[in-house]
Design an enzyme around this catalytic site. Sequence first.
Site, mmCIF file in Angstrom:
data_model
loop_
_atom_site.group_PDB
_atom_site.id
_atom_site.type_symbol
_atom_site.label_atom_id
_atom_site.label_comp_id
_atom_site.label_asym_id
_atom_site.label_seq_id
_atom_site.Cartn_x
_atom_site.Cartn_y
_atom_site.Cartn_z
ATOM 1 N N GLU A 178 -35.025 18.673 29.682
ATOM 2 C CA GLU A 178 -34.128 18.243 28.606
ATOM 3 C C GLU A 178 -32.792 17.693 29.105
ATOM 4 O O GLU A 178 -31.722 18.241 28.779
ATOM 5 C CB GLU A 178 -33.882 19.393 27.617
ATOM 6 C CG GLU A 178 -35.140 19.952 26.993
ATOM 7 C CD GLU A 178 -34.878 21.072 25.990
ATOM 8 O OE1 GLU A 178 -33.711 21.495 25.868
ATOM 9 O OE2 GLU A 178 -35.828 21.524 25.339
ATOM 10 N N TYR A 217 -39.366 20.804 18.665
ATOM 11 C CA TYR A 217 -38.999 21.917 17.786
ATOM 12 C C TYR A 217 -38.862 21.509 16.326
ATOM 13 O O TYR A 217 -39.219 22.260 15.432
ATOM 14 C CB TYR A 217 -37.686 22.570 18.256
ATOM 15 C CG TYR A 217 -37.881 23.351 19.537
ATOM 16 C CD1 TYR A 217 -38.319 24.669 19.508
ATOM 17 C CD2 TYR A 217 -37.683 22.758 20.770
ATOM 18 C CE1 TYR A 217 -38.536 25.388 20.680
ATOM 19 C CE2 TYR A 217 -37.901 23.453 21.950
ATOM 20 C CZ TYR A 217 -38.332 24.774 21.893
ATOM 21 O OH TYR A 217 -38.558 25.479 23.053
ATOM 22 N N GLU A 236 -42.774 22.616 25.672
ATOM 23 C CA GLU A 236 -42.164 23.701 24.892
ATOM 24 C C GLU A 236 -42.420 23.462 23.415
ATOM 25 O O GLU A 236 -42.286 22.330 22.928
ATOM 26 C CB GLU A 236 -40.636 23.748 25.059
ATOM 27 C CG GLU A 236 -40.153 24.316 26.354
ATOM 28 C CD GLU A 236 -38.630 24.383 26.433
ATOM 29 O OE1 GLU A 236 -37.960 24.515 25.381
ATOM 30 O OE2 GLU A 236 -38.114 24.286 27.553
#
Length: 444
Positions: A164, A292, A348
């Site tokens: 990231e 996310y 993730e």
Amino acid sequence: MSRLRFPADFAWGSATASFQIEGGVEERGQCIWDDFCRWPGKVFEGDNGDVAVDHYHLYGADVALMARLGFRAYRFSVSWPRILKEGIGEVNDVGLDYYSRLVDELLEAGIEPYATLYHWDLSTALQRVGGWASRDTASRFVEYARIVADRLGDRVHHWITHNEPWVVAMVGNLYGTHAPGWEDPGLALQVGHHLLLSHGLAVPVIRQASPGSQVGITLNLYPTYPATTSAEDLDAARIQDGFSNRWFLDPVFKGHYPEDIWALAGAQVPRVEQADLSIISRPIDFLGINYYSRHLVASDPSGPMGVQTLHPEGEYTQMDWEVYPQGLTDILTRVYADYSPRAIYVTENGCAYEDVLTSDGQVHDAKRTAYLRAHFAAAHKAIAQGVPLRGYFVWSLMDNFEWAYGYSRRFGIVYVDFQSLRRYPKDSALFCQSVAQENAVVLD
Ligand code: IFM
């Protein structure tokens, strides 16, 4: 009821990061997050990573737990200041030995290691001489990458240079809510450029030290949608997408920064040397995507970059992030259509909720299970549309240090009692176990 089967060699795993889980502070050098935790008001209740969940000492039991949960892959990060206490100079053999033992333990348990080289714990000594704002740090990163790949490269076959870089650059240097805590747009863009440069410089070095391995980078990406189909809102979505996604995707895959955002950045654009973008766009083997939530935006001349981020009706996690599984399908298909990475991993995905440990040691985290089930199904949809998705890493294996939120947000599928450090698999871990074992997700 439908049963969604995944490709035969699909890698089901969980992910963690050094500073968030290891502890073992006495055997590594100081890093910028140690400093940030001691900056009053920056981290919830002044929590720190000195002990974290003590994975540094408990890694053997943690690997055994992963194996029991049926995972065949594990994404961890290497702490740079554990390998080189000052970021440069003498190698700390104790640190290298630790990761070497971890890798051996994983392989013995039938778990494929995926190693990330930088997940935010820059040595304090390097920060003192400019940190990522200094071009020199990119070269120091390459030296560090070479040391790690030389030692582990015979057994680690998947390498991620950075985790990231958008967050490192922007949250740490523009918003100031992550280490090192600055609020300077020009600095943030320069940091982002040096992170990308260090990635490109490290790729051939890792390949040389770890022949036959796969090398990639992990980006946090947000599918971005306009609130309406008005020209103004469409424009706002283009800008937000350019800032959050294309600013890192375009250099890595196309060898240039996005022109529209470059123009918008004006005098804040980074200093770029002639060969930089051809270095940054060296071909990689895979892209890691951390997903996310989404961005829903509208035009707002008074907002940053003329954009307002909306907070639509819906379900939210404890982080106040909207639960939006369709966004995972959308970002996977879009990235594949626009950038054609050779392979993609979801490196993730997960959620924080207020978990309750019952007196008999269980955590009935139905919301997390539902979140993961819906996102696994969304990933399956993308595979069905031709996306070369090769694996999926749940964030996170266990509850840990959630950066500025300290220990107040639990992302784990394994509950950790932060006092006793005992681990308790939550219901979501048992759900992941059944998915990994059957290589399929069952929907009601
Ligand atoms: O905990 C972080 C991780 O370190 C990077 N990606 C997002 C996670 C949840 O905030």
